[in-house]
Design a protein around this motif. Sequence first.
Motif, PDB file in Angstrom:
ATOM      1  N   ARG A  46      -8.692  21.621 -67.159  1.00 49.34           N
ATOM      2  CA  ARG A  46      -9.289  20.566 -66.353  1.00 49.34           C
ATOM      3  C   ARG A  46      -8.641  20.560 -64.962  1.00 49.34           C
ATOM      4  N   ASP A  47      -9.483  20.646 -63.940  1.00 48.30           N
ATOM      5  CA  ASP A  47      -9.051  20.447 -62.553  1.00 48.30           C
ATOM      6  C   ASP A  47      -7.955  21.419 -62.120  1.00 48.30           C
ATOM      7  N   LYS A  81     -20.028  20.667 -60.389  1.00 46.11           N
ATOM      8  CA  LYS A  81     -20.260  19.270 -60.773  1.00 46.11           C
ATOM      9  C   LYS A  81     -20.440  19.124 -62.278  1.00 46.11           C
ATOM     10  N   GLU A  83     -19.123  21.212 -64.482  1.00 47.17           N
ATOM     11  CA  GLU A  83     -17.976  21.809 -65.167  1.00 47.17           C
ATOM     12  C   GLU A  83     -16.713  21.396 -64.429  1.00 47.17           C
ATOM     13  N   LYS A  84     -15.833  20.664 -65.108  1.00 50.72           N
ATOM     14  CA  LYS A  84     -14.653  20.081 -64.478  1.00 50.72           C
ATOM     15  C   LYS A  84     -13.413  20.947 -64.617  1.00 50.72           C
ATOM     16  N   ASP A  87     -10.901  22.699 -59.815  1.00 53.72           N
ATOM     17  CA  ASP A  87     -10.923  21.785 -58.682  1.00 53.72           C
ATOM     18  C   ASP A  87     -10.969  22.618 -57.402  1.00 53.72           C
TER      19      ASP A  87
END
Length: 447
Positions: A46-47, A81, A83-84, A87
């Motif tokens: 994530r991110d 947008k 798929e997180k 970042d």
Amino acid sequence: MPHPTPPSVLRRPQLWIGTGLIAAVVSMVFALLYVGGNVNPKGNLRDLPVALVNSDSGAEINGRHVNLGEQVVSGIQKAAKGEKSIDWQVVSREEADKRLGRGKVFGALAIPADYSATVAALTAPQPAPQGKAAPPTMTVLTNQAAGSIGSSMSSQAAQKAAHAASAQLGQELLKQAGAQKTPLPTAAQLKLADPVTVTVADGHPVGQRSAMGLSAFYYALVLVVCGMLGANVVNSQVDTALGYLHTDYGPVRKRKPVQHTSRVRTLAIGIALMLGLSLVMGTLVEVATVGILDMDASHLGLLWLYSVATIAVVGIGSLALFAAFGTPGMLLATIVFVAMAVPSSGATVPVQALPGFFRALAKFEPLRQITEGLRSLLYYGAQADAGLTRAWASMGVALVAALLFGFAVTRLYDRKGLHRIPRPDAESDAAAPTETPEAPAPAPATA
């Protein structure tokens, strides 16, 4: 008369139950933490911070000025947008280099200034002479100094995004070529279908003797282990010197006379000894790794000070746990400084690819902060905002917390009379019979 043989200690249920419980807890905790933190990094991702650089200057295509680099950026942001996992940080090339050089991003995707111009040359009515037409390119920058696995994940994401942009661009170019009167040869069509050349380069190189960006983690782990082992040695040596423990030299056993010392003073003696040993251990760690093994390192003075301070803080923290919890404190220190620390350190698997529980641990677990500080010292020129300031601040907070906790608990034990060995005066007072006042002699009878 012969004495009866005592029953074997192996027949005592307490021995089996106590040892079994400790072994069960250790094996279960280490398995859950070590494997649980690293078993599914892609699924937990994530991110992950990756820089996205658009240096495209644009070009004239079909009579209008277009910037195809902006279209690539827009397409990547639109795909992100849903798929997180990544970042994407849209920055200039200068800012991307700064973030790569401080470990703030794990990689970058760079679009060059001539991107639109080289795309326009592919479908120009009068193509460039043979051998002079350059294909459009994108560059994927890696950052092993921020972590090998994180850099690899960043590189894979950037290459996937670049190839997706190339495929999208190829569809548009083939559509434009199909509208022309002269059909393109098959080789030209294949070239237009995937027109962008994606290259991979090192965005922030590390030395050959840096364990591919893992030397900071290995060095940090050595410091933590030295702090824990040093605390164990100090704890046993202080107890031996005070007469609380025997010393075995092969078949010879020695024990010094017991010196009844308060728990507070015992902890203070251990801390003073730990500080002295930290100077020796920190120096030898640097001599072994840099002097003998030739590990890539700079700012050797700062590295020495950091090494000594880290060993001292970990050692004092362990001594505080030993003083508060006794023998279970050793197991607790192992869980805190190793079992929970290694998987949440972000050294192998990045924090962004850990489950939520380990991400929360990473905010205060010492190994995470220690590793970040060493990355700054070894890879990023000892820049304060590359993790060094946070590492020093975390060590300061940990030191104060360990001292307050250790002395508060030992002082409480002393005030309640919970001495490690009862004092002789307390034993004699408990064993001495209580004296009762003599009864007054009866008054003589009067006639």
